[in-house]
Motif scaffolding. Structure first.
Motif, PDB file in Angstrom:
ATOM      1  N   ASP A 266       0.839  -1.190   0.000  1.00 30.86           N
ATOM      2  CA  ASP A 266       0.000   0.000   0.000  1.00 30.86           C
ATOM      3  C   ASP A 266       0.875   1.240   0.000  1.00 30.86           C
ATOM      4  N   VAL A 267       0.406   2.271  -0.699  1.00 30.88           N
ATOM      5  CA  VAL A 267       1.116   3.546  -0.761  1.00 30.88           C
ATOM      6  C   VAL A 267       0.498   4.480   0.270  1.00 30.88           C
ATOM      7  N   ALA A 268       1.347   5.118   1.056  1.00 31.34           N
ATOM      8  CA  ALA A 268       0.888   6.064   2.075  1.00 31.34           C
ATOM      9  C   ALA A 268       1.810   7.279   2.068  1.00 31.34           C
ATOM     10  N   ASP A 269       1.357   8.341   2.700  1.00 32.96           N
ATOM     11  CA  ASP A 269       2.233   9.490   2.885  1.00 32.96           C
ATOM     12  C   ASP A 269       3.378   9.062   3.787  1.00 32.96           C
ATOM     13  N   GLY A 270       4.533   9.671   3.628  1.00 32.05           N
ATOM     14  CA  GLY A 270       5.744   9.253   4.309  1.00 32.05           C
ATOM     15  C   GLY A 270       5.835   9.573   5.781  1.00 32.05           C
ATOM     16  N   GLU A 271       4.760   9.948   6.399  1.00 24.83           N
ATOM     17  CA  GLU A 271       4.795  10.284   7.822  1.00 24.83           C
ATOM     18  C   GLU A 271       3.925   9.312   8.609  1.00 24.83           C
ATOM     19  N   GLY A 272       4.206   9.164   9.884  1.00 22.12           N
ATOM     20  CA  GLY A 272       3.343   8.390  10.769  1.00 22.12           C
ATOM     21  C   GLY A 272       3.559   6.890  10.722  1.00 22.12           C
ATOM     22  N   THR A 273       4.771   6.418  10.989  1.00 23.48           N
ATOM     23  CA  THR A 273       5.064   4.999  10.995  1.00 23.48           C
ATOM     24  C   THR A 273       4.201   4.257  12.006  1.00 23.48           C
ATOM     25  N   ASP A 274       4.049   4.809  13.207  1.00 25.59           N
ATOM     26  CA  ASP A 274       3.231   4.153  14.237  1.00 25.59           C
ATOM     27  C   ASP A 274       1.794   3.994  13.765  1.00 25.59           C
TER      28      ASP A 274
ATOM     29  N   ILE B 294      16.647  -2.715  -0.154  1.00 26.09           N
ATOM     30  CA  ILE B 294      16.173  -3.428  -1.336  1.00 26.09           C
ATOM     31  C   ILE B 294      16.186  -2.476  -2.525  1.00 26.09           C
ATOM     32  N   ASN B 295      16.956  -2.810  -3.525  1.00 23.85           N
ATOM     33  CA  ASN B 295      17.079  -1.971  -4.727  1.00 23.85           C
ATOM     34  C   ASN B 295      17.334  -0.506  -4.394  1.00 23.85           C
ATOM     35  N   GLY B 296      18.236  -0.291  -3.437  1.00 24.23           N
ATOM     36  CA  GLY B 296      18.638   1.058  -3.043  1.00 24.23           C
ATOM     37  C   GLY B 296      17.697   1.742  -2.071  1.00 24.23           C
ATOM     38  N   MET B 297      16.607   1.096  -1.701  1.00 24.97           N
ATOM     39  CA  MET B 297      15.638   1.687  -0.773  1.00 24.97           C
ATOM     40  C   MET B 297      15.823   1.064   0.608  1.00 24.97           C
ATOM     41  N   LYS B 298      15.846   1.924   1.629  1.00 25.84           N
ATOM     42  CA  LYS B 298      15.933   1.417   2.994  1.00 25.84           C
ATOM     43  C   LYS B 298      14.595   0.791   3.375  1.00 25.84           C
ATOM     44  N   MET B 299      14.691  -0.334   4.109  1.00 29.04           N
ATOM     45  CA  MET B 299      13.506  -1.082   4.497  1.00 29.04           C
ATOM     46  C   MET B 299      13.542  -1.354   5.988  1.00 29.04           C
ATOM     47  N   ALA B 300      12.472  -0.981   6.683  1.00 31.73           N
ATOM     48  CA  ALA B 300      12.311  -1.313   8.096  1.00 31.73           C
ATOM     49  C   ALA B 300      11.313  -2.460   8.179  1.00 31.73           C
TER      50      ALA B 300
ATOM     51  N   SER C 210       6.720  -4.451   6.285  1.00 34.07           N
ATOM     52  CA  SER C 210       7.946  -3.756   5.915  1.00 34.07           C
ATOM     53  C   SER C 210       7.570  -2.378   5.408  1.00 34.07           C
ATOM     54  N   LEU C 211       8.378  -1.397   5.787  1.00 33.94           N
ATOM     55  CA  LEU C 211       8.162  -0.018   5.368  1.00 33.94           C
ATOM     56  C   LEU C 211       9.323   0.385   4.475  1.00 33.94           C
ATOM     57  N   VAL C 212       8.995   0.853   3.276  1.00 35.46           N
ATOM     58  CA  VAL C 212       9.994   1.222   2.283  1.00 35.46           C
ATOM     59  C   VAL C 212       9.611   2.582   1.715  1.00 35.46           C
TER      60      VAL C 212
ATOM     61  N   PRO D 154      10.693  10.699  -1.834  1.00 38.98           N
ATOM     62  CA  PRO D 154      10.364  11.563  -0.695  1.00 38.98           C
ATOM     63  C   PRO D 154       8.852  11.667  -0.464  1.00 38.98           C
ATOM     64  N   ASN D 155       8.483  11.618   0.795  1.00 36.99           N
ATOM     65  CA  ASN D 155       7.099  11.759   1.243  1.00 36.99           C
ATOM     66  C   ASN D 155       6.167  10.651   0.797  1.00 36.99           C
ATOM     67  N   LYS D 156       6.711   9.518   0.355  1.00 37.96           N
ATOM     68  CA  LYS D 156       5.889   8.349   0.029  1.00 37.96           C
ATOM     69  C   LYS D 156       6.438   7.151   0.777  1.00 37.96           C
ATOM     70  N   LEU D 157       5.535   6.326   1.250  1.00 35.57           N
ATOM     71  CA  LEU D 157       5.896   5.145   2.014  1.00 35.57           C
ATOM     72  C   LEU D 157       5.138   3.957   1.445  1.00 35.57           C
ATOM     73  N   LEU D 158       5.844   2.853   1.253  1.00 34.83           N
ATOM     74  CA  LEU D 158       5.205   1.607   0.848  1.00 34.83           C
ATOM     75  C   LEU D 158       5.082   0.732   2.077  1.00 34.83           C
ATOM     76  N   LEU D 159       3.883   0.245   2.338  1.00 33.49           N
ATOM     77  CA  LEU D 159       3.629  -0.651   3.458  1.00 33.49           C
ATOM     78  C   LEU D 159       3.440  -2.046   2.877  1.00 33.49           C
ATOM     79  N   ILE D 160       4.398  -2.916   3.099  1.00 34.86           N
ATOM     80  CA  ILE D 160       4.316  -4.276   2.593  1.00 34.86           C
ATOM     81  C   ILE D 160       3.792  -5.155   3.724  1.00 34.86           C
ATOM     82  N   THR D 161       2.584  -5.658   3.545  1.00 34.18           N
ATOM     83  CA  THR D 161       1.958  -6.517   4.545  1.00 34.18           C
ATOM     84  C   THR D 161       2.018  -7.949   4.041  1.00 34.18           C
ATOM     85  N   TYR D 162       2.457  -8.843   4.901  1.00 35.81           N
ATOM     86  CA  TYR D 162       2.641 -10.245   4.529  1.00 35.81           C
ATOM     87  C   TYR D 162       2.084 -11.121   5.635  1.00 35.81           C
ATOM     88  N   TRP D 163       1.373 -12.192   5.238  1.00 34.45           N
ATOM     89  CA  TRP D 163       1.154 -13.276   6.186  1.00 34.45           C
ATOM     90  C   TRP D 163       1.169 -14.584   5.433  1.00 34.45           C
ATOM     91  N   GLY D 164       1.792 -15.558   6.079  1.00 33.37           N
ATOM     92  CA  GLY D 164       1.951 -16.861   5.441  1.00 33.37           C
ATOM     93  C   GLY D 164       1.728 -17.977   6.438  1.00 33.37           C
TER      94      GLY D 164
END
Length: 166
Positions: A66-74, A103-109, A127-129, A133-143
């Motif tokens: 999911d794409v989100a604004d780059g603020e508000g990790t919590d 990953i591909n030059g992007m920092k991932m938490a 994972s947050l990538v 600037p000002n964009k955040l990818l939220l990678i949600t996984y469950w397996g």
């Protein structure tokens, strides 16, 4: 999830062509792409209101970006937990682990947990990538534990295909 993703990435490097031929690359969101990623067509990748999602053909793995604004990790973590709970996945907060990667030059938490869904024990990851600037990818996984391992190579290919839009 970091250990699982690292193992998946290693498998993708060791067996690079095994399943990549049936991959479909999608830029998202389609109206103003911030990133692209490739999924096996058999996983039925589809665009959502906020990004893209797919499920392995056997239902053992669900992944969304999911794409989100780059603020508000919590806030992002809270929203992902709420989404998982809404979909019948319970997260065990006591199992949380954190790590960082690139990953591909992007920092991932990475945030990883154990939990349960209707099929039993699961691995859960967020994972947050930041692709720009000002964009955040939220990678949600469950397996599903015991089933997700057979998808390690494909998952590695998926994660390694994530790139910022040009």
């Amino acid at each position: 999830m970091k250990k699982f993703i690292a193992a998946a990435a290693l498998a993708a490097m060791l067996f690079p062509a095994a399943s990549f031929a049936a991959m479909k690359t999608l830029a998202f969101p389609s109206d103003a792409p911030v990133a692209s990623i490739a999924f096996p067509e058999s996983w039925g990748p589809e665009e959502t209101d906020t990004g893209i999602q797919a499920t392995s053909d056997d239902g053992a793995i669900y992944i969304s970006i999911d794409v989100a604004d780059g603020e508000g990790t919590d806030k992002a973590i809270d929203e992902v937990i709420a989404f998982l709970e809404k979909n019948g996945v319970s997260v065990d907060p006591a199992t949380q682990k954190q790590s960082e990667d690139t990953i591909n030059g992007m920092k991932m938490a990475n945030f990883d947990w154990s939990g349960k869904d209707k099929d039993g024990p699961v691995s859960i990851g967020l994972s947050l990538v930041s692709p720009k600037p000002n964009k955040l990818l939220l990678i949600t996984y469950w397996g599903t534990k015991g089933e997700q391992e057979k998808h390690a190579q494909t998952l590695g290919e998926i994660i390694n295909s994530l790139k910022p839009a040009k």
